[in-house]
Write a protein that holds these residues in place. Structure first.
Motif, PDB file in Angstrom:
ATOM      1  N   ILE A 247       1.017  -1.197   0.149  1.00  0.00           N
ATOM      2  CA  ILE A 247      -0.110  -0.059   0.178  1.00  0.00           C
ATOM      3  C   ILE A 247       1.025   1.170  -0.243  1.00  0.00           C
ATOM      4  N   LEU A 248       0.554   2.214  -0.837  1.00  0.00           N
ATOM      5  CA  LEU A 248       1.469   3.559  -0.686  1.00  0.00           C
ATOM      6  C   LEU A 248      -0.094   3.964  -0.954  1.00  0.00           C
ATOM      7  N   LYS A 249      -0.015   5.548   0.327  1.00  0.00           N
ATOM      8  CA  LYS A 249      -0.740   6.550   0.401  1.00  0.00           C
ATOM      9  C   LYS A 249      -0.457   8.300  -0.271  1.00  0.00           C
ATOM     10  N   SER A 250      -0.710   8.318  -0.943  1.00  0.00           N
ATOM     11  CA  SER A 250      -0.149   9.325  -1.747  1.00  0.00           C
ATOM     12  C   SER A 250       0.980  10.535  -1.231  1.00  0.00           C
ATOM     13  N   SER A 251      -0.751  10.938  -0.163  1.00  0.00           N
ATOM     14  CA  SER A 251      -0.370  12.528   0.204  1.00  0.00           C
ATOM     15  C   SER A 251       0.604  11.841   1.381  1.00  0.00           C
ATOM     16  N   THR A 252       0.656  11.310   2.029  1.00  0.00           N
ATOM     17  CA  THR A 252       2.008  11.150   2.537  1.00  0.00           C
ATOM     18  C   THR A 252       3.392  10.661   2.598  1.00  0.00           C
ATOM     19  N   GLY A 253       3.233   9.756   1.564  1.00  0.00           N
ATOM     20  CA  GLY A 253       4.110   9.204   1.158  1.00  0.00           C
ATOM     21  C   GLY A 253       5.133   7.752   1.806  1.00  0.00           C
ATOM     22  N   GLU A 254       3.083   7.465   2.716  1.00  0.00           N
ATOM     23  CA  GLU A 254       3.892   6.140   4.035  1.00  0.00           C
ATOM     24  C   GLU A 254       3.653   5.023   2.834  1.00  0.00           C
ATOM     25  N   PHE A 255       4.098   3.967   2.623  1.00  0.00           N
ATOM     26  CA  PHE A 255       4.633   2.937   1.805  1.00  0.00           C
ATOM     27  C   PHE A 255       4.624   1.853   2.825  1.00  0.00           C
ATOM     28  N   ALA A 256       4.121   0.406   3.124  1.00  0.00           N
ATOM     29  CA  ALA A 256       3.997  -0.825   3.180  1.00  0.00           C
ATOM     30  C   ALA A 256       3.912  -1.325   2.239  1.00  0.00           C
ATOM     31  N   ALA A 257       4.639  -3.424   2.845  1.00  0.00           N
ATOM     32  CA  ALA A 257       4.607  -3.733   1.969  1.00  0.00           C
ATOM     33  C   ALA A 257       4.806  -5.641   2.713  1.00  0.00           C
ATOM     34  N   LEU A 258       3.960  -6.196   2.203  1.00  0.00           N
ATOM     35  CA  LEU A 258       3.706  -8.003   3.142  1.00  0.00           C
ATOM     36  C   LEU A 258       4.478  -8.947   2.497  1.00  0.00           C
ATOM     37  N   ALA A 259       4.981  -9.569   3.370  1.00  0.00           N
ATOM     38  CA  ALA A 259       5.398 -10.806   2.023  1.00  0.00           C
ATOM     39  C   ALA A 259       4.814 -12.162   2.996  1.00  0.00           C
ATOM     40  N   LEU A 260       4.008 -12.828   3.006  1.00  0.00           N
ATOM     41  CA  LEU A 260       4.221 -14.599   3.518  1.00  0.00           C
ATOM     42  C   LEU A 260       5.317 -15.493   3.206  1.00  0.00           C
ATOM     43  N   VAL A 261       5.638 -15.118   4.436  1.00  0.00           N
ATOM     44  CA  VAL A 261       6.686 -15.745   3.236  1.00  0.00           C
ATOM     45  C   VAL A 261       7.243 -17.389   3.059  1.00  0.00           C
ATOM     46  N   LYS A 262       5.847 -18.182   3.220  1.00  0.00           N
ATOM     47  CA  LYS A 262       5.890 -19.373   2.942  1.00  0.00           C
ATOM     48  C   LYS A 262       4.831 -19.613   1.171  1.00  0.00           C
ATOM     49  N   GLY A 263       5.048 -18.132   1.358  1.00  0.00           N
ATOM     50  CA  GLY A 263       4.288 -17.836  -0.677  1.00  0.00           C
ATOM     51  C   GLY A 263       6.092 -17.927  -1.024  1.00  0.00           C
ATOM     52  N   PHE A 264       7.659 -18.051  -1.190  1.00  0.00           N
ATOM     53  CA  PHE A 264       7.932 -17.899  -2.072  1.00  0.00           C
ATOM     54  C   PHE A 264       8.433 -19.140  -2.619  1.00  0.00           C
TER      55      PHE A 264
END
Lengths: 184, 127
Positions: A52-69
């Motif tokens: 997710i990226l919040k365009s007004s503030t530049g806040e960014f987050a990413a989440l990967a579930l490790v088992k999905g590699f």
């Protein structure tokens, strides 16, 4: 009377979401490679990373579930999950941060680099993160991509001596997110 | 003669050992679509399991999830806004509003989007 309430509700909803624009994807991809020449390729791909990226503030987050590699070799995938990442105990890898001086109006098709300052959590260990992230625009939203290097040691990931020469000390990470506007 | 027999046994042993080592090192990936599901439940119930308590016991297990398609993104479909399945084959994946059952491997809970994620999923025909 009802109409007025509807109009007010509509106005409130419109204005409250103004400036809260979010871009997101649930199918971002992360590839990592720690191959050593002349040994079996140590590479895995994850194509269901949420971001997710919040365009007004530049806040960014990413989440990967490790088992999905996913690895080419089933045994390597098993060792990765059970011996190195302990993915049942630590199922998530998370990046959270703020793109410094992010301004959506500056983002163009050819891409612009921003410094992402924040944290990265892998294997239950959280460390600070400062990496260059490229943001470009496309028809539906934004592309966010980055390439960086991590050391397994920094995250308390022990690589047994017997395989240490087959796995590179530095792990190259490539992340690509195609974000589209969302009303989350 | 005795020497020959010993040699033959040693050779067979080596070949057999090499074969099993190879089988171990290069074993096949799991075939989720052919595995028996550990549990079958509604999408919202699976999500609730993760919200209530980490549901570690279901990680990496093959599950069958029932629900209505509420979103399609790339190779994935989302059921009841609670479970997102990454499909192996997107052909005949259905449309938003369809009621489907999906078999896949549960890889965990994404708290950014508050959804459970499955991978290597297939749509199973409803009876």
């Amino acid at each position: 009377m009802k109409k007025i309430i509807y109009i007010f509700t509509f106005l409130i909803l419109t204005f409250s979401s103004y400036g809260q624009e979010k871009y997101s994807t649930k199918t971002g991809s992360i590839t990592f490679e720690a191959s050593v020449p002349s040994f079996e390729e140590v590479k895995a791909v994850h194509s269901n990373v949420g971001s997710i990226l919040k365009s007004s503030t530049g806040e960014f987050a990413a989440l990967a579930l490790v088992k999905g590699f996913r690895f080419k070799l089933a045994l390597m995938e098993e060792h990765f999950n059970e011996n190195y990442m302990d993915s049942s105990e630590f199922p998530k890898a998370v990046v959270k941060g703020v793109l410094q001086d992010f301004d959506i109006s500056e983002v163009e098709e050819q891409g612009k680099d921003y410094l992402l300052k924040g944290s990265i959590t892998i294997h239950g260990v959280t460390r600070s993160l400062e990496e260059i992230v490229t943001v470009s625009s496309n028809a539906d939203g934004l592309n966010v991509s980055s390439e960086f290097v991590l050391n397994p040691e920094d995250f308390n990931i022990d690589i047994p001596k017997i395989v240490a020469n087959k796995i590179a000390d530095e792990v190259n990470i490539t992340a690509v997110f195609t974000l589209s506007k969302s009303d989350l | 003669m005795k020497k020959k027999i010993v040699l033959l046994i040693v050779t067979l042993g080596l070949v057999g050992g090499a074969y099993f080592l190879y089988k171990y090192l290069y074993k096949d990936h799991r075939e989720i679509s052919n595995e028996e599901a550990a549990v079958e439940l509604a999408a919202a119930d699976l999500k609730q399991m993760f919200v209530d308590n980490d549901a570690q016991e279901i990680l990496n297990k093959t599950v069958i999830v029932n629900g209505t398609i509420t979103g399609i993104e790339g190779q994935t479909i989302t059921l009841d806004e609670a479970v997102q399945s990454a499909l192996l084959i997107t052909e005949n994946a259905g449309n938003e509003g369809d009621i489907v059952a999906v078999k896949g491997r549960c890889i965990g809970y994404d708290d950014l989007f508050e959804i459970v994620k499955l991978d290597q999923s297939t749509i199973i025909p409803t009876k």
